[in-house]
Each structure stands twice: as C-alpha cells, then as structure tokens.
Enzyme design. Structure first.
Site, PDB file in Angstrom:
ATOM      1  N   LYS A 188     -14.079 -96.435   7.166  1.00  0.00           N
ATOM      2  CA  LYS A 188     -13.414 -96.417   8.469  1.00  0.00           C
ATOM      3  C   LYS A 188     -14.127 -95.497   9.442  1.00  0.00           C
ATOM      4  CE  LYS A 188     -10.544 -93.847  10.295  1.00  0.00           C
ATOM      5  NZ  LYS A 188      -9.469 -92.912  10.669  1.00  0.00           N
ATOM      6  N   ASP A 207      -7.762 -98.949   9.411  1.00  0.00           N
ATOM      7  CA  ASP A 207      -6.961 -97.863   8.862  1.00  0.00           C
ATOM      8  C   ASP A 207      -5.557 -98.388   8.568  1.00  0.00           C
ATOM      9  OD1 ASP A 207      -5.805 -98.166  11.316  1.00  0.00           O
ATOM     10  OD2 ASP A 207      -6.090 -96.102  11.979  1.00  0.00           O
TER      11      ASP A 207
END
Length: 330
Positions: A188, A207
């Site tokens: 991420k 996320d």
C-alpha cells in the site's frame, strides 16, 4: 500572474500548478470514469474537484511511512516535527519559523532513530532512519529514476510512459517492486508513493477503506477473494485499472474520499413517511365510549450515495381520546 511564470523569473505560479496537478481536465476525467462505472457515476457528483497532488518523491515516501497505522492529525504532527528538528530554516513569517523538508542525508545520521522515538514516532523511527541510509547508498537520482516519464519533475520535458497493461505499465511495476525493498514500505505504501510521488496514475493503494469499497460495491469478499491477501490486493487494483485506465488511482481517490466519515455530511439522506390510522371504538354502557387511535408511521431512510439497503423504522403512536356520555334519566 495567471499567464504562468510571471516576470523576473518567478516560477511560483508554475510550481503551484504542478504541485496541485491542475493541468489535466478534471471534468473530462470524471465523465470518462462515470461512463465506465455506474458506481462512480452515482457517488462522484457530491465529490467534485478532487485532485491527486504531484508531491516530491522523497517527501511522499517519508509521509507514507509515517502513515502506517496512523491518522491524518498525527501524521501531520510527525511531518512538522521532522521539519522543525532536522529541516533547514527557510525564514519567519508573522513570528513563526518555517523549515524545509530534511534530506535523506540528514535523517541517515547517527542518533536520528533514538531522537525520533523520543519525539513519538514509535517503530516508524527505525524505518525512517534505515530507509534514509538505503537511499544514500542507492544514490541521489535513484528515487526519481522510478518516475513516470509522462509526469516529470517541474521543468523537465515529458516522455513516454510505456505500453498499457491491465496490471499497470512496466515502469510502474518496476517502481512498485523496487520500493518494497525499503524499510517500512509494504504494497500500500509503495502504491501511495508511486501514485502521489512518482506520477504513476494507475497505482491503486488498497487499504481497509478501499477493501470495504471493493467488497460493498464490486463483489469482492467471496470465494478466492474472501480476504485481503496479496492476490486479492492485485485483483482489486486490476479491477479498478480495467474500469478507469491510466488514472485509476485518481478515480479510486474520489471513491476513497466519499467513503470517509469526515465527508459524510455530503451524503444525501431521504426520509419518506407513510401514515396509517386505525380507529377502534370500545363501548361502555355506563361511562360512555372510548375511542383509541393507533397511528403507524413507517419511515424509509435511504442513504443514496452509500449504496446501502433501505432501512425501515416503524413507530407506533397510540392516542387515546376519552369521550364521556351522560346516562339518560329513567
């Protein structure tokens, strides 16, 4: 000077336009994304004007390492502490000092990790110090060598970003993979840096919020994609890239914003009320008559932009009216 550049070599206007990413036609992009995706078309009108910043790659990297298990307020405080503690003083305005962002060389010095821990950075202190040292070893130009040629730094002519692929262009995949070698950088964070620091518009950071959007609106969360694994992470990114193309990360940011609680006041709530009355008459030969009225209110609450099912709230109100009749005299 709106013509750009201004007089006397002042590049402030150009710098602001570059940083705020004002060149792309956002209206055209919203239309393109809406035409490709009905879910985007439903949510986007309440969240117009969202742009992805073109940040300095090193600043983006540090900022997103600090973002791990953190909130926006604390991240901002950490960046401020970094600049005050290690950034060179630029000057003062209204009695307040302003500092530039610290360089990798500054954060690679001995004692930085311990000092950052004392300032409240926690385990991120180690990641920042180690990553700064790794960047020094790789050289000054390494990070910017991962940049999308279509989105160069200010003042550099744009180039070709490469052939399009569902998983992203080759340059993006290479940048993503190389960033993963740094401390404190997972998939991420790597995608955040690719998107906002290196100009790879197809980078889609996944996320918790984005995973919830994928489950709720794009039928993820079943079968082989029942949990957020590496395979599912890649599948979500590929899905969004197939819908939105080279600026998938930008479109994803619009949906991300729409999903944040802080912007929930923009969601449209409609309440429909239906009223039904039932009148019952109960006779009493001596006391008279009692009329009991039951009013049922059925409220249908719609959260149109959240895509949730309708919720029904049933309220029953009972109003009792007593009417007394006098008995007739014999």
């Amino acid at each position: 000077d709106e013509r750009g550049g201004g007089g006397g070599g002042d590049d402030t206007h150009d710098l602001i336009c570059h940083y705020l990413n004002l060149s792309p036609d956002l209206t055209r992009l919203y239309k393109q994304w809406s035409a490709a995706d009905p879910n985007f078309a439903r949510r986007a009108p309440a969240f117009t004007g969202i742009r992805v910043l073109q940040q300095d790659a090193w600043e983006a990297l540090v900022g997103f390492i600090c973002s791990s298990n953190n909130n926006i307020i604390r991240i901002s405080q950490m960046i401020h502490k970094l600049c005050v503690e290690y950034g060179p003083l630029i000057g003062e305005l209204d009695g307040l000092p302003y500092h530039d962002f610290p360089t990798p060389g500054t954060l690679a010095q001995d004692g930085v990790e311990a000092r950052l821990r004392a300032l409240g950075f926690g385990y991120r202190a180690k990641y920042l110090a180690q990553t700064a040292r790794m960047l020094l070893e790789k050289g000054d130009v390494w990070l910017d060598s991962l940049r999308n040629p279509e989105r160069p730094i200010l003042g550099v002519k744009a180039g070709d970003g490469g052939d399009w692929r569902e998983e992203g262009r080759e340059g993006y995949r290479r940048a993503h993979d190389e960033l993963l070698a740094l401390q404190g950088v997972g998939p991420k964070v790597a995608d955040c840096v690719c998107l906002m620091g290196l100009g790879w518009g197809e980078a889609v950071p996944v996320d918790t919020h984005v995973w919830q959007i994928a489950q709720r609106d794009y039928r993820f969360g079943r079968g082989k994609h029942s949990s957020l694994t590496k395979a599912t992470y890649d599948a979500v990114g590929n899905k969004f890239r197939s819908l939105w193309g080279k600026e998938a990360g930008w479109a994803h940011s619009v949906l991300f914003t729409a999903d944040l609680r802080a912007f929930s006041e923009r969601l449209v709530t409609k309440t429909e009320v239906k009223e039904e009355s039932l009148i019952k008459v109960e006779e009493d030969a001596i006391a008279g008559a009692v009329i009991k009225e039951e009013v049922t209110l059925e409220k249908t609450i719609k959260r149109e932009l959240e895509g949730q099912d309708e919720r029904k709230l049933i309220e029953i109100k009972a109003n009792v009216v007593r009417k007394t009749k006098r008995r007739r005299k014999a």
